[in-house]
Design a protein around this motif. Structure first.
Motif, PDB file in Angstrom:
ATOM      1  N   HIS A  39       0.865  -1.171   0.000  1.00 53.25           N
ATOM      2  CA  HIS A  39       0.000   0.000   0.000  1.00 53.25           C
ATOM      3  C   HIS A  39       0.902   1.222   0.000  1.00 53.25           C
ATOM      4  O   HIS A  39       1.601   1.475   0.994  1.00 53.25           O
ATOM      5  CB  HIS A  39      -0.910  -0.005   1.223  1.00 53.25           C
ATOM      6  CG  HIS A  39      -2.165   0.792   1.023  1.00 53.25           C
ATOM      7  ND1 HIS A  39      -2.175   2.026   0.391  1.00 53.25           N
ATOM      8  CD2 HIS A  39      -3.458   0.530   1.340  1.00 53.25           C
ATOM      9  CE1 HIS A  39      -3.412   2.480   0.351  1.00 53.25           C
ATOM     10  NE2 HIS A  39      -4.214   1.600   0.909  1.00 53.25           N
ATOM     11  N   VAL A  40       0.891   1.973  -1.090  1.00 45.92           N
ATOM     12  CA  VAL A  40       1.867   3.041  -1.262  1.00 45.92           C
ATOM     13  C   VAL A  40       1.379   4.385  -0.738  1.00 45.92           C
ATOM     14  O   VAL A  40       2.030   5.411  -0.936  1.00 45.92           O
ATOM     15  CB  VAL A  40       2.296   3.161  -2.734  1.00 45.92           C
ATOM     16  CG1 VAL A  40       2.884   1.836  -3.213  1.00 45.92           C
ATOM     17  CG2 VAL A  40       1.133   3.581  -3.630  1.00 45.92           C
ATOM     18  N   SER A  43       4.095   6.350   1.532  1.00 44.36           N
ATOM     19  CA  SER A  43       5.160   7.168   0.949  1.00 44.36           C
ATOM     20  C   SER A  43       4.662   8.066  -0.178  1.00 44.36           C
ATOM     21  O   SER A  43       5.112   9.196  -0.314  1.00 44.36           O
ATOM     22  CB  SER A  43       6.287   6.282   0.416  1.00 44.36           C
ATOM     23  OG  SER A  43       5.863   5.573  -0.741  1.00 44.36           O
ATOM     24  N   LYS A  44       3.761   7.541  -1.017  1.00 46.19           N
ATOM     25  CA  LYS A  44       3.291   8.264  -2.214  1.00 46.19           C
ATOM     26  C   LYS A  44       4.479   8.812  -3.002  1.00 46.19           C
ATOM     27  O   LYS A  44       4.472   9.949  -3.475  1.00 46.19           O
ATOM     28  CB  LYS A  44       2.330   9.392  -1.835  1.00 46.19           C
ATOM     29  CG  LYS A  44       1.084   8.915  -1.114  1.00 46.19           C
ATOM     30  CD  LYS A  44      -0.001   9.966  -1.088  1.00 46.19           C
ATOM     31  CE  LYS A  44      -1.216   9.476  -0.308  1.00 46.19           C
ATOM     32  NZ  LYS A  44      -2.382  10.341  -0.455  1.00 46.19           N
ATOM     33  N   VAL A  49       8.544   3.396  -4.204  1.00 43.05           N
ATOM     34  CA  VAL A  49       7.811   2.298  -4.851  1.00 43.05           C
ATOM     35  C   VAL A  49       8.725   1.521  -5.792  1.00 43.05           C
ATOM     36  O   VAL A  49       8.622   0.293  -5.893  1.00 43.05           O
ATOM     37  CB  VAL A  49       6.577   2.840  -5.581  1.00 43.05           C
ATOM     38  CG1 VAL A  49       5.918   1.754  -6.422  1.00 43.05           C
ATOM     39  CG2 VAL A  49       5.583   3.396  -4.565  1.00 43.05           C
ATOM     40  N   GLN A  52      10.387  -0.983  -3.724  1.00 41.81           N
ATOM     41  CA  GLN A  52       9.480  -2.053  -3.320  1.00 41.81           C
ATOM     42  C   GLN A  52       9.256  -3.040  -4.463  1.00 41.81           C
ATOM     43  O   GLN A  52       9.250  -4.261  -4.259  1.00 41.81           O
ATOM     44  CB  GLN A  52       8.151  -1.455  -2.852  1.00 41.81           C
ATOM     45  CG  GLN A  52       8.265  -0.691  -1.544  1.00 41.81           C
ATOM     46  CD  GLN A  52       7.001   0.073  -1.195  1.00 41.81           C
ATOM     47  OE1 GLN A  52       6.534   0.907  -1.953  1.00 41.81           O
ATOM     48  NE2 GLN A  52       6.444  -0.204  -0.021  1.00 41.81           N
ATOM     49  N   ILE A  60       0.559  -2.506  -6.919  1.00 44.15           N
ATOM     50  CA  ILE A  60       0.518  -1.622  -5.760  1.00 44.15           C
ATOM     51  C   ILE A  60      -0.930  -1.403  -5.335  1.00 44.15           C
ATOM     52  O   ILE A  60      -1.872  -1.676  -6.076  1.00 44.15           O
ATOM     53  CB  ILE A  60       1.183  -0.264  -6.042  1.00 44.15           C
ATOM     54  CG1 ILE A  60       0.414   0.511  -7.125  1.00 44.15           C
ATOM     55  CG2 ILE A  60       2.648  -0.438  -6.410  1.00 44.15           C
ATOM     56  CD1 ILE A  60       0.899   1.946  -7.314  1.00 44.15           C
ATOM     57  N   GLU A  67      -3.561   9.178  -6.904  1.00 40.37           N
ATOM     58  CA  GLU A  67      -2.352   8.357  -6.746  1.00 40.37           C
ATOM     59  C   GLU A  67      -2.245   7.353  -7.879  1.00 40.37           C
ATOM     60  O   GLU A  67      -1.163   7.132  -8.442  1.00 40.37           O
ATOM     61  CB  GLU A  67      -2.394   7.586  -5.430  1.00 40.37           C
ATOM     62  CG  GLU A  67      -2.126   8.375  -4.185  1.00 40.37           C
ATOM     63  CD  GLU A  67      -2.373   7.512  -2.949  1.00 40.37           C
ATOM     64  OE1 GLU A  67      -1.831   6.393  -2.892  1.00 40.37           O
ATOM     65  OE2 GLU A  67      -3.122   7.947  -2.067  1.00 40.37           O
ATOM     66  N   PHE A  71       0.942   7.197 -10.365  1.00 35.21           N
ATOM     67  CA  PHE A  71       1.823   6.026 -10.463  1.00 35.21           C
ATOM     68  C   PHE A  71       1.724   5.362 -11.833  1.00 35.21           C
ATOM     69  O   PHE A  71       2.721   4.852 -12.348  1.00 35.21           O
ATOM     70  CB  PHE A  71       1.531   5.038  -9.339  1.00 35.21           C
ATOM     71  CG  PHE A  71       2.171   5.415  -8.038  1.00 35.21           C
ATOM     72  CD1 PHE A  71       3.545   5.325  -7.882  1.00 35.21           C
ATOM     73  CD2 PHE A  71       1.422   5.884  -6.979  1.00 35.21           C
ATOM     74  CE1 PHE A  71       4.162   5.693  -6.691  1.00 35.21           C
ATOM     75  CE2 PHE A  71       2.020   6.244  -5.783  1.00 35.21           C
ATOM     76  CZ  PHE A  71       3.399   6.159  -5.641  1.00 35.21           C
ATOM     77  N   GLY A 233       1.383  -1.281   4.307  1.00 27.58           N
ATOM     78  CA  GLY A 233       1.891   0.009   3.869  1.00 27.58           C
ATOM     79  C   GLY A 233       2.883   0.670   4.790  1.00 27.58           C
ATOM     80  O   GLY A 233       4.005   0.990   4.396  1.00 27.58           O
TER      81      GLY A 233
END
Length: 384
Positions: A39-40, A43-44, A49, A52, A60, A67, A71, A233
């Motif tokens: 779950h991003v 950090s967003k 990511v 990760q 994600i 978001e 992404f 997350g």
């Protein structure tokens, strides 16, 4: 750049700590033979990511459609929007799907499913949907043994949508603090999700995805039979709430706010810093836990915890550091002298956050501290 070059307050990410956290979670999930979809929302951040995904994440999870758009624009195509879809947002979702995004939606109501079906028929688009299951009486979701589960699934399936399966989030795990309790919650999350999946399949409805996860349960699960995917997350940074839960130590917390001492109130035993609630957030998630850290735990600029010193109060741009001896904030001469000696004006300090997601959200960018001491600026996504 180096730390002294930074304007404060600043959101500082300790990259080696973060990479350790990423490896730890990926290994914890992978040993069960299931996929991991981080779950991003914590950090967003694209750079986070990317690390990760490089570690083994498959797809994600996001908390806003904005978001998802951001992404997708940087190359992530497999995205779960893990907030129940509202009818006004379906056009935004459909537009993103038309660009090639493999977007998955969730719902936990018949009304939500009907809105998806109606939009689909009107606009000739097919959505992929998971049913959100309530496995811990924490927040959203339909009960796994409720007939409503089958009704929602039937509405979506018969309405021409792709019924993917079920998902849940055991958020009540944040209030636990023992190994036994965490393992029991992880098993409850798993077993009730499998029950929901079993009921859908018995009703001749498709259910290929059984997705669970929270940071505490993902790290505590003893077995994941019947589960296809785990989500988590806050593990990427960890925070003081997670330290109180017992799934990390202070030395694992990878996000801190860099702040500067700007003054004192000698008669009160306070040091004043330039990180108030606009930097730390108003989240007081540790207030009802075993240890209350106020608005954050004070550390020296090297990240060493200064035990007993917290941000005990916060205004918009001012934070109050005081000594907490477990009783009301001390106003003794010794405490005043300790404050003055430890924190001269101009001193840089690090403040560990109660809730990494909330603190991160206060900043447009992170200052990423590398192992060699250099600092890179990493932008952070925003919006709905």
């Amino acid at each position: 750049m180096k730390l002294p070059d930074l304007n404060t307050p600043a959101a500082l990410v300790n990259v080696p700590r973060m990479q350790h956290n990423i490896r730890r979670m990926q290994e914890a999930v992978s040993r069960h033979g299931v996929s991991f979809r981080p779950h991003v929302k914590t950090s967003k951040c694209q750079q986070v990511v990317d690390l990760q995904v490089a570690a083994g994440a498959r797809g994600i999870t996001v908390s806003t459609l904005k978001e998802a758009e951001q992404f997708f624009a940087v190359g992530v195509t497999d995205i779960l929007y893990a907030v129940c879809i509202a009818a006004p947002k379906l056009a935004q979702a459909a537009k993103l799907m038309a660009k090639g995004c493999q977007l998955q939606l969730i719902t936990d109501s018949l009304e939500g499913a009907q809105a998806v079906v109606q939009f689909s028929k009107t606009h000739h688009v097919q959505f992929s949907v998971l049913l959100e299951i309530d496995t811990d009486n924490h927040r959203s979701g339909v009960k796994p043994n409720d007939d409503l589960l089958i009704a929602i699934g039937r509405c979506l399936h018969d309405g021409g949508q792709t019924l993917m399966g079920v998902m849940t989030h055991a958020g009540s795990s944040y209030s636990l603090n023992t190994t036994d309790a965490l393992q029991a919650m992880a098993e409850q999350e798993r077993s009730l999700s499998v029950l929901a999946a079993t009921r859908l399949r018995a009703a001749q409805l498709p259910c290929t995805v059984v997705s669970i996860g929270s940071t505490p349960t993902a790290l505590s699960a003893q077995q994941l039979k019947g589960i296809t995917e785990v989500r988590a997350g806050v593990y990427v940074f960890f925070d003081l709430v997670m330290a109180n839960v017992g799934v990390c130590s202070h030395n694992d917390i990878a996000l801190a706010v860099l702040t500067t001492v700007i003054g004192h109130q000698e008669d009160k035993g306070w040091a004043i810093v330039d990180a108030g609630w606009m930097a730390m957030s108003r989240d007081r998630g540790t207030q009802n836990q075993l240890t209350d850290y106020g608005y954050g735990q004070v550390c020296d600029v090297n990240g060493t915890v200064l035990h007993g010193f917290t941000i005990s109060g916060a205004n918009q741009e001012h934070g109050i550091i005081s000594f907490n001896d477990g009783k009301p904030v001390s106003t003794s001469i010794e405490a005043q002298q300790s404050i003055m000696q430890k924190f001269p004006v101009g001193t840089q300090l690090l403040i560990l956050p109660n809730h990494a997601c909330a603190t991160g959200a206060q900043f447009p960018e992170y200052q990423a501290l590398q192992e060699n001491g250099s600092i890179e600026t990493w932008p952070r996504f925003y919006g709905w």
